[in-house]
Motif scaffolding. Structure first.
Motif, PDB file in Angstrom:
ATOM      1  N   ASP A 152       0.817  -1.206   0.000  1.00 10.87           N
ATOM      2  CA  ASP A 152       0.000   0.000   0.000  1.00 10.87           C
ATOM      3  C   ASP A 152       0.855   1.261   0.000  1.00 10.87           C
ATOM      4  OD1 ASP A 152      -2.235  -1.569   0.027  1.00 10.87           O
ATOM      5  OD2 ASP A 152      -2.515  -1.478   2.191  1.00 10.87           O
ATOM      6  N   ALA A 153       2.082   1.179   0.525  1.00 13.37           N
ATOM      7  CA  ALA A 153       2.941   2.349   0.599  1.00 13.37           C
ATOM      8  C   ALA A 153       3.426   2.771  -0.784  1.00 13.37           C
ATOM      9  CB  ALA A 153       4.132   2.073   1.515  1.00 13.37           C
ATOM     10  N   CYS A 154       3.507   1.845  -1.709  1.00 13.86           N
ATOM     11  CA  CYS A 154       3.996   2.152  -3.058  1.00 13.86           C
ATOM     12  C   CYS A 154       3.306   1.221  -4.052  1.00 13.86           C
ATOM     13  CB  CYS A 154       5.513   1.987  -3.094  1.00 13.86           C
ATOM     14  SG  CYS A 154       6.245   2.382  -4.685  1.00 13.86           S
ATOM     15  N   PRO A 155       2.006   1.399  -4.268  1.00 15.66           N
ATOM     16  CA  PRO A 155       1.263   0.437  -5.084  1.00 15.66           C
ATOM     17  C   PRO A 155       1.696   0.389  -6.539  1.00 15.66           C
ATOM     18  CG  PRO A 155      -0.108   2.335  -4.566  1.00 15.66           C
ATOM     19  CD  PRO A 155       1.146   2.468  -3.754  1.00 15.66           C
ATOM     20  N   THR A 156       2.219   1.488  -7.095  1.00 15.43           N
ATOM     21  CA  THR A 156       2.594   1.501  -8.508  1.00 15.43           C
ATOM     22  C   THR A 156       4.085   1.269  -8.727  1.00 15.43           C
ATOM     23  OG1 THR A 156       2.963   3.889  -8.508  1.00 15.43           O
ATOM     24  CG2 THR A 156       0.730   3.125  -9.026  1.00 15.43           C
ATOM     25  N   GLY A 157       4.863   1.264  -7.657  1.00 17.95           N
ATOM     26  CA  GLY A 157       6.312   1.084  -7.788  1.00 17.95           C
ATOM     27  C   GLY A 157       7.067   2.370  -8.055  1.00 17.95           C
ATOM     28  N   ASN A 196      12.018   5.387  -7.686  1.00 15.60           N
ATOM     29  CA  ASN A 196      11.661   3.975  -7.787  1.00 15.60           C
ATOM     30  C   ASN A 196      11.494   3.427  -6.372  1.00 15.60           C
ATOM     31  OD1 ASN A 196      11.479   1.234  -8.147  1.00 15.60           O
ATOM     32  ND2 ASN A 196      13.236   1.055  -9.505  1.00 15.60           N
ATOM     33  N   CYS A 197      10.243   3.229  -5.958  1.00 11.56           N
ATOM     34  CA  CYS A 197       9.978   2.677  -4.627  1.00 11.56           C
ATOM     35  C   CYS A 197       9.581   1.208  -4.724  1.00 11.56           C
ATOM     36  CB  CYS A 197       8.897   3.493  -3.929  1.00 11.56           C
ATOM     37  SG  CYS A 197       7.347   3.636  -4.852  1.00 11.56           S
ATOM     38  N   PRO A 252      15.968   0.423  -7.482  1.00  6.58           N
ATOM     39  CA  PRO A 252      15.133   0.716  -6.309  1.00  6.58           C
ATOM     40  C   PRO A 252      15.813   1.726  -5.391  1.00  6.58           C
ATOM     41  CG  PRO A 252      15.084  -1.624  -6.776  1.00  6.58           C
ATOM     42  CD  PRO A 252      16.105  -1.031  -7.711  1.00  6.58           C
ATOM     43  N   GLY A 253      15.071   2.750  -5.018  1.00  2.00           N
ATOM     44  CA  GLY A 253      15.590   3.810  -4.161  1.00  2.00           C
ATOM     45  C   GLY A 253      16.221   4.960  -4.920  1.00  2.00           C
ATOM     46  N   ALA A 284      18.921  10.980 -15.351  1.00  8.85           N
ATOM     47  CA  ALA A 284      19.201  10.536 -13.987  1.00  8.85           C
ATOM     48  C   ALA A 284      19.169  11.752 -13.071  1.00  8.85           C
ATOM     49  CB  ALA A 284      20.556   9.852 -13.921  1.00  8.85           C
ATOM     50  N   ALA A 285      18.652  11.569 -11.882  1.00  5.96           N
ATOM     51  CA  ALA A 285      18.602  12.662 -10.910  1.00  5.96           C
ATOM     52  C   ALA A 285      20.019  13.038 -10.493  1.00  5.96           C
ATOM     53  CB  ALA A 285      17.786  12.254  -9.680  1.00  5.96           C
TER      54      ALA A 285
END
Length: 196
Positions: free
Chosen positions: A46-51, A74-75, A126-127, A194-195
């Motif tokens: 639920d914290a990151c339903p779409t990724g 990217n969560c 991720p992250g 890229a950030a």
């Protein structure tokens, strides 16, 4: 023979505890396994339903020109491969699509180098994060119709990808940010990078 001690054998003590009992307690406690550490909670779906999560990473406004930098984080649990441009639809307060022509790059709105660089592949683990941006002019010349003001964005990583509604807010204080297009009806897109 001492009458007080009788025939009882002498028993050494440690702090008033018979030595053999102290050694027994020590041996038992040394063999007892420590309780297992509680499991690390895994991220809730639920914290990151779409990724992915979106946020406003910067804004700039000068002489009617507007630039809004968006950051994707990217969560999820898998790396994302981005190339090109996101898909963007500007929505009104009721989440209805607005008549806005969305073009790649600066689209003739203004010469902004970051918008007109060639797209390159970007891997977002991720992250990690990537950025894109929106470019428009707030010019209102057609008074026969009300100015176009977007309050939400429907974003997808690529054209045809699953969309996600995002409401831009100012970083820090959470103030709502609008896409105030006036009567121009045009929006330019910056390619994914890229950030920093």
């Amino acid at each position: 023979m001492n009458a007080r001690s009788g025939n009882r054998p002498h028993c050494a003590t440690i702090g008033g505890v018979p030595r053999f009992l102290f050694l027994l307690l020590f041996a038992v406690s040394a063999c007892t396994a420590a309780p297992p550490a509680p499991p690390t909670p895994s991220p809730s779906a639920d914290a990151c339903p779409t990724g992915v999560e979106y946020a406003v990473a910067g804004e700039d406004a000068a002489s009617g020109l507007r630039v809004l930098t968006l950051e994707l984080t990217n969560c999820g649990t898998e790396a994302l491969e981005l190339e090109g441009y996101p898909s963007v639809t500007v929505l009104d307060a009721d989440h209805a699509p607005l008549p806005v022509a969305v073009g790649r790059g600066s689209s003739g709105i203004s010469a902004v180098e970051a918008f007109d660089t060639a797209p390159l592949p970007v891997t977002v683990r991720p992250g990690e994060s990537a950025v894109t941006g929106l470019l428009w002019r707030n010019t209102y010349t057609d008074t026969s119709t009300p100015p176009v003001v977007g309050e939400h964005l429907e974003l997808a990583l690529t054209t045809g990808g699953p969309p996600q509604v995002f409401t831009p807010t100012r970083e820090g204080d959470g103030t709502a940010l609008t896409i105030d297009l006036g009567s121009t009806g045009e929006l330019g897109l910056r390619p994914w990078t890229a950030a920093p």
